[in-house]
Design an enzyme around this catalytic site. Structure first.
Site, PDB file in Angstrom:
ATOM      1  N   LEU A  19       0.837  -1.210   0.000  1.00  0.00           N
ATOM      2  CA  LEU A  19       0.000   0.000   0.000  1.00  0.00           C
ATOM      3  C   LEU A  19       0.865   1.251   0.000  1.00  0.00           C
ATOM      4  O   LEU A  19       0.518   2.259  -0.608  1.00  0.00           O
ATOM      5  CB  LEU A  19      -0.879   0.025   1.247  1.00  0.00           C
ATOM      6  CG  LEU A  19      -2.206  -0.691   1.124  1.00  0.00           C
ATOM      7  CD1 LEU A  19      -2.927  -0.656   2.453  1.00  0.00           C
ATOM      8  CD2 LEU A  19      -3.052  -0.031   0.038  1.00  0.00           C
ATOM      9  N   GLU A  38      15.699 -16.126   2.184  1.00  0.00           N
ATOM     10  CA  GLU A  38      15.193 -16.126   0.804  1.00  0.00           C
ATOM     11  C   GLU A  38      15.396 -14.806   0.072  1.00  0.00           C
ATOM     12  O   GLU A  38      15.486 -14.779  -1.153  1.00  0.00           O
ATOM     13  CB  GLU A  38      13.679 -16.353   0.808  1.00  0.00           C
ATOM     14  CG  GLU A  38      13.250 -17.704   1.279  1.00  0.00           C
ATOM     15  CD  GLU A  38      11.733 -17.814   1.211  1.00  0.00           C
ATOM     16  OE1 GLU A  38      11.276 -18.881   0.840  1.00  0.00           O
ATOM     17  OE2 GLU A  38      11.035 -16.819   1.502  1.00  0.00           O
ATOM     18  N   LYS A  92      14.136   0.701  18.827  1.00  0.00           N
ATOM     19  CA  LYS A  92      15.234  -0.265  18.667  1.00  0.00           C
ATOM     20  C   LYS A  92      15.041  -1.250  17.506  1.00  0.00           C
ATOM     21  O   LYS A  92      15.972  -1.498  16.737  1.00  0.00           O
ATOM     22  CB  LYS A  92      15.452  -1.021  19.985  1.00  0.00           C
ATOM     23  CG  LYS A  92      16.763  -1.794  20.063  1.00  0.00           C
ATOM     24  CD  LYS A  92      17.952  -0.910  20.361  1.00  0.00           C
ATOM     25  CE  LYS A  92      18.047  -0.657  21.857  1.00  0.00           C
ATOM     26  NZ  LYS A  92      18.993   0.384  22.202  1.00  0.00           N
ATOM     27  N   PRO A  93      13.816  -1.824  17.345  1.00  0.00           N
ATOM     28  CA  PRO A  93      13.665  -2.758  16.216  1.00  0.00           C
ATOM     29  C   PRO A  93      13.997  -2.097  14.876  1.00  0.00           C
ATOM     30  O   PRO A  93      14.610  -2.725  14.007  1.00  0.00           O
ATOM     31  CB  PRO A  93      12.181  -3.158  16.278  1.00  0.00           C
ATOM     32  CG  PRO A  93      11.769  -2.911  17.692  1.00  0.00           C
ATOM     33  CD  PRO A  93      12.586  -1.741  18.154  1.00  0.00           C
ATOM     34  N   CYS A 122     -17.814 -15.785 -12.167  1.00  0.00           N
ATOM     35  CA  CYS A 122     -17.090 -16.984 -12.563  1.00  0.00           C
ATOM     36  C   CYS A 122     -17.787 -18.230 -12.026  1.00  0.00           C
ATOM     37  O   CYS A 122     -18.804 -18.648 -12.579  1.00  0.00           O
ATOM     38  CB  CYS A 122     -15.625 -16.863 -12.143  1.00  0.00           C
ATOM     39  SG  CYS A 122     -14.558 -17.880 -13.170  1.00  0.00           S
ATOM     40  N   GLU A 148     -16.289 -30.328 -13.077  1.00  0.00           N
ATOM     41  CA  GLU A 148     -15.291 -30.027 -12.042  1.00  0.00           C
ATOM     42  C   GLU A 148     -15.534 -30.896 -10.801  1.00  0.00           C
ATOM     43  O   GLU A 148     -14.602 -31.183 -10.045  1.00  0.00           O
ATOM     44  CB  GLU A 148     -15.367 -28.534 -11.669  1.00  0.00           C
ATOM     45  CG  GLU A 148     -14.323 -28.110 -10.652  1.00  0.00           C
ATOM     46  CD  GLU A 148     -14.246 -26.603 -10.426  1.00  0.00           C
ATOM     47  OE1 GLU A 148     -15.101 -25.858 -10.958  1.00  0.00           O
ATOM     48  OE2 GLU A 148     -13.322 -26.177  -9.713  1.00  0.00           O
ATOM     49  N   ARG A 174     -11.125 -22.839 -15.689  1.00  0.00           N
ATOM     50  CA  ARG A 174     -10.847 -24.006 -16.503  1.00  0.00           C
ATOM     51  C   ARG A 174     -12.136 -24.503 -17.157  1.00  0.00           C
ATOM     52  O   ARG A 174     -12.098 -25.166 -18.162  1.00  0.00           O
ATOM     53  CB  ARG A 174     -10.277 -25.079 -15.565  1.00  0.00           C
ATOM     54  CG  ARG A 174      -9.414 -26.079 -16.227  1.00  0.00           C
ATOM     55  CD  ARG A 174      -8.633 -26.882 -15.187  1.00  0.00           C
ATOM     56  NE  ARG A 174      -7.316 -26.323 -15.001  1.00  0.00           N
ATOM     57  CZ  ARG A 174      -6.832 -25.832 -13.874  1.00  0.00           C
ATOM     58  NH1 ARG A 174      -7.563 -25.835 -12.788  1.00  0.00           N
ATOM     59  NH2 ARG A 174      -5.625 -25.345 -13.829  1.00  0.00           N
ATOM     60  N   HIS A 204     -13.748 -11.917 -14.290  1.00  0.00           N
ATOM     61  CA  HIS A 204     -13.584 -11.286 -12.974  1.00  0.00           C
ATOM     62  C   HIS A 204     -13.561  -9.763 -13.102  1.00  0.00           C
ATOM     63  O   HIS A 204     -12.490  -9.160 -13.156  1.00  0.00           O
ATOM     64  CB  HIS A 204     -12.295 -11.778 -12.320  1.00  0.00           C
ATOM     65  CG  HIS A 204     -12.372 -13.201 -11.879  1.00  0.00           C
ATOM     66  ND1 HIS A 204     -12.933 -13.584 -10.698  1.00  0.00           N
ATOM     67  CD2 HIS A 204     -11.992 -14.340 -12.491  1.00  0.00           C
ATOM     68  CE1 HIS A 204     -12.884 -14.898 -10.569  1.00  0.00           C
ATOM     69  NE2 HIS A 204     -12.319 -15.380 -11.666  1.00  0.00           N
ATOM     70  N   GLU A 209     -14.079  -7.609 -10.949  1.00  0.00           N
ATOM     71  CA  GLU A 209     -13.516  -6.930  -9.773  1.00  0.00           C
ATOM     72  C   GLU A 209     -12.049  -6.548  -9.976  1.00  0.00           C
ATOM     73  O   GLU A 209     -11.545  -5.626  -9.339  1.00  0.00           O
ATOM     74  CB  GLU A 209     -13.669  -7.819  -8.522  1.00  0.00           C
ATOM     75  CG  GLU A 209     -12.794  -9.076  -8.456  1.00  0.00           C
ATOM     76  CD  GLU A 209     -13.404 -10.294  -9.142  1.00  0.00           C
ATOM     77  OE1 GLU A 209     -14.251 -10.106 -10.044  1.00  0.00           O
ATOM     78  OE2 GLU A 209     -13.023 -11.431  -8.801  1.00  0.00           O
TER      79      GLU A 209
END
Ligand code: GLN
Length: 544
Positions: A19, A148, A188-189, A382, A406, A471, A516, A518
Site C-alpha cells: 500500500l 530467501e 530499537k527494532p 465466474c 469439475e 478451466r 472477474h 472486480e
C-alpha cells in the site's frame, strides 16, 4: 532514463509495504510523473497460481494473463496503470529460467551461481520495459533478514551502483511498536533492521515507520541519528481509517517530497490530489448503507477476496453508500432452506464469487435459488455464474442432475471443461489431466453483448474486454434449455463458442459473468457492473 525506488520491509511482515508503494506511486503520478510498480517475491513457487488462497490471499490476474501477487491489484487500483506479467517475479520463476538455460547449454560450461547469474536475472527483470517511465518502484516481498530475500537485496545493491548516483533510492518500511506497560514507542527494532540492511550494502534514504501512536519529535530524531537518515526523511505512518486515505496521509507526512529530495529533485508545488479527497469524502460521509451477502468458500481470510472487497467498496463510492459485506460460508448451509433464508434475509443483494472445487457448491446453488425466487439482486462471478446456470437447469429447465465436470463425471455437464479456445495467440489447447499451473483460460478476452441486454446498457457498450481465470465453461449445448428457463445468454465470445454473461431480464438484477470484473475496478473509476449492482442493492434496501 527511469529512476528506481527500492522498497524493503523490516521487523515484521504485513506492514503495508504494498500500500505504501501504491500510494507513493499515486502521489508521484499526481505530480505528473510516469510510474510503474514491480514486485519481487522471494518464494519458490513459479507464480501464486497454484497456492491456496489461505496461504497467499487472492491471485491477481493481469490483462496479459499472468497470475500474480495481490499487491499488484493495489498498484493498479491506486495508479490506474495496468499491471503486466513483467511486473511480478518470484525466485521460482528466476530459478526456472536459469535452470532451463543451463540445460540448454547456454552458459557454455560455466558454473551457474547465485552471484552473478541469479542477481543478473533479478536486475534485468527490474529494468525490463522501463524506457518510457520516470519512476520504477520495486517492492521486495518478505522481511530483511530472511534467507530467501538475500539475492534480491544483493541485486539492489549492485543495481544501485550500476545505475549511478542520483538514479535510485532505498525506502525501508519498519515498525515502531508501542509498549503499553512503558507507555512508549520503541525505536530499537527499526535501528536493528536498518543495521541489517546496511550490512548487506543498502543504506536507506527514506524510512517509513508504521506506528500506532504519533511519533514524538525526539523519537524521530533518534531514529534519524541511529539510522543515518535526515529527520525529515523519517516518515511516520499511522493506521488509516481506509486504504484510500493512505495516499493523503503519506502526502501530509511529506513522503513524496522526501522521496523527490532524496533524488535531489526540488519538489516544487503541491500535487493536485482532488481525486483522492473526493473518494475519501464519499467514503467517510455516506448517505446510506446496504448489506451485501458474499457466499463464498474462503470467507475466513478476507485477503482471499481482496479485489472483490474493493470493487464492492467502489460500487458504494459510486452510489454514495457504505457497503457492509456479510461474509457467508457456503459450507455452513449445504442447501438447507431455512438456514439459507436465515443467512440471506438480512442481505440487500447476494454475490457468489469465484471458487474452485465442489466444497460449498450446494450452498451456493441454494443461494442462487433464494436470490432468484425472492427477487433479491444476484451477482455471480465466474463460479457464481456457473452455479447460476446449474440452478436454472435444475429448478427451471427440469434437468435434475445438472452439474459441473469439475465435481466429477456427470450425465448432465451444464458446466464442462474446455480443452480448446481461441486467444490472440491462436488456438489454445489443454489436456483434461494436464499440469495445473498456468494452464487455465487466463487474462483479457473480448466479449460481445446482445444489443438489448441489461449488461449492454450497464456497460454502455456492446463490446467489452474482461479478465478470466477458469478451466470450465457453461456448456452451450444447454443454452436453449436454460433460455427457456428465463436465463438469457447476453454476452458471448466473439466466435459464439463461450458464454461470457447470463442474465435474467424478468428479475430486478440478476447477472452472472464468466470473468472477474472486480480486477479492473478502481476507486475513481468503479466498475460499471459493481456500480449497477450496488445501485440495485440500494433499491432493494428501500423495499424492505
Ligand atoms: N472452478 C471454476 C473453473 O475453473 C471457476 C473458477 C473461478 O471462479 N475463478 O472454471
Amino acid at each position: 532514463m527511469a529512476r528506481y525506488i527500492f522498497i524493503t520491509g523490516g521487523v515484521v511482515s504485513s506492514l503495508g509495504k504494498g500500500l505504501m508503494a501504491a500510494s507513493l506511486a499515486a502521489l508521484l503520478q499526481a505530480r505528473g510523473y510516469r510510474v510503474r510498480i514491480r514486485k519481487f517475491d522471494p518464494y519458490l513457487n513459479v507464480d501464486p497460481g497454484t497456492m491456496s488462497p489461505y496461504q497467499h490471499g487472492e491471485v491477481y490476474v493481469t490483462d496479459d494473463g499472468a497470475e500474480t501477487d495481490l499487491d499488484l491489484g493495489h498498484y493498479e487500483r491506486f495508479t490506474g496503470v495496468s499491471a503486466r506479467q513483467s511486473d511480478n517475479v518470484t525466485s521460482g520463476r528466476i530459478y526456472q529460467t536459469i535452470i532451463q538455460r543451463e540445460r540448454r547449454g547456454d552458459y557454455l560450461g560455466a558454473t551457474v551461481q547465485v552471484i552473478p547469474h541469479v542477481t543478473d536475472a533479478i536486475k534485468s527483470f527490474a529494468q525490463d520495459q522501463t524506457e518510457d517511465l520516470d519512476f520504477v518502484l520495486c517492492e521486495i516481498g518478505g522481511t530483511v533478514g530472511d534467507i530467501e530475500s538475500l539475492p534480491f537485496i544483493e541485486a539492489i545493491r549492485q543495481l544501485r551502483n550500476d545505475l549511478g548516483r542520483g538514479q535510485s533510492i532505498s525506502v525501508h518500511v519498519t515498525l515502531v511498536p508501542y509498549i503499553a506497560a512503558a507507555g512508549e514507542l520503541k525505536t530499537k527494532p527499526t535501528q536493528h533492521s536498518v543495521r541489517e540492511l546496511a550490512a548487506l550494502g543498502v543504506q536507506p534514504d527514506v524510512l517509513v515507520c508504521r506506528c500506532e501512536k504519533p511519533l514524538p519529535e525526539g523519537d524521530r530524531r533518534k531514529i534519524a541519528q541511529f539510522c543515518n537518515v535526515r529527520p525529515e526523511a523519517v516518515i511516520a505512518a499511522l493506521d488509516a481509517p481506509s486504504i484510500y486515505a493512505v495516499p493523503l496521509q503519506y502526502h501530509a507526512e511529506g513522503l513524496d517530497e522526501e522521496v523527490l529530495r532524496a533524488f535531489a529533485i526540488e519538489p516544487g508545488e503541491k500535487p493536485p490530489l482532488d481525486r483522492w479527497s473526493e473518494i475519501t469524502d464519499r467514503l467517510f460521509n455516506p448517505e446510506g448503507e446496504v448489506t451485501v451477502g458474499v457466499v463464498g468458500k474462503y470467507v475466513g481470510l478476507q485477503d482471499a477476496y481482496k479485489s472483490l472487497n474493493e470493487a464492492l467498496v467502489h460500487g458504494g463510492i459510486a452510489n454514495k453508500v457504505r457497503v457492509n459485506i456479510r461474509w457467508i460460508d457456503a459450507e455452513l448451509f449445504e442447501g438447507d432452506e431455512a438456514e439459507v433464508a436465515a443467512a440471506l434475509e438480512p442481505c440487500h443483494a447476494i454475490l457468489v464469487p469465484g471458487a474452485f472445487g465442489e466444497r460449498g457448491a450446494e450452498g451456493k446453488i441454494a443461494s442462487v435459488r433464494f436470490a432468484r425466487e425472492r427477487r433479491v439482486p444476484y451477482f455471480g462471478i465466474c463460479f457464481g455464474m456457473q452455479m447460476a446456470c446449474i440452478e436454472g437447469a435444475r429448478n427451471l429447465a427440469g434437468i435434475e442432475d445438472a452439474s459441473s465436470t469439475e465435481f466429477g463425471p456427470t450425465k448432465e455437464p451444464v458446466v464442462g471443461i474446455i480443452t480448446e479456445w481461441m486467444s490472440d495467440k491462436g488456438l489454445e489447447t489443454r489436456e483434461a489431466g494436464g499440469d495445473l499451473g498456468g494452464t487455465m483460460r487466463l487474462g483479457a478476452y473480448p466479449a460481445k453483448l446482445a444489443g438489448n441486454s441489461v449488461v449492454a446498457s450497464i456497460y454502455g457498450d456492446n463490446e467489452i474486454s474482461e479478465r478470466h481465470r477458469h478451466r470450465y465453461e457453461v456448456n452451450t449445448g444447454y443454452r436453449d434449455a436454460l433460455e427457456e428457463g428465463g436465463l438469457v445468454f447476453s454476452g458471448m465470445s466473439p466466435d459464439d463458442m463461450l458464454p461470457e454473461i447470463v442474465e435474467r431480464p424478468d428479475h430486478p438484477w440478476f447477472v452472472g459473468v464468466q470473468f472477474h470484473p472486480e480486477l479492473k475496478s478502481k476507486p475513481f473509476d468503479p466498475h460499471p457492473l459493481f456500480a449497477s449492482f450496488i445501485a440495485a442493492a440500494v433499491a432493494q434496501s428501500r423495499l424492505v
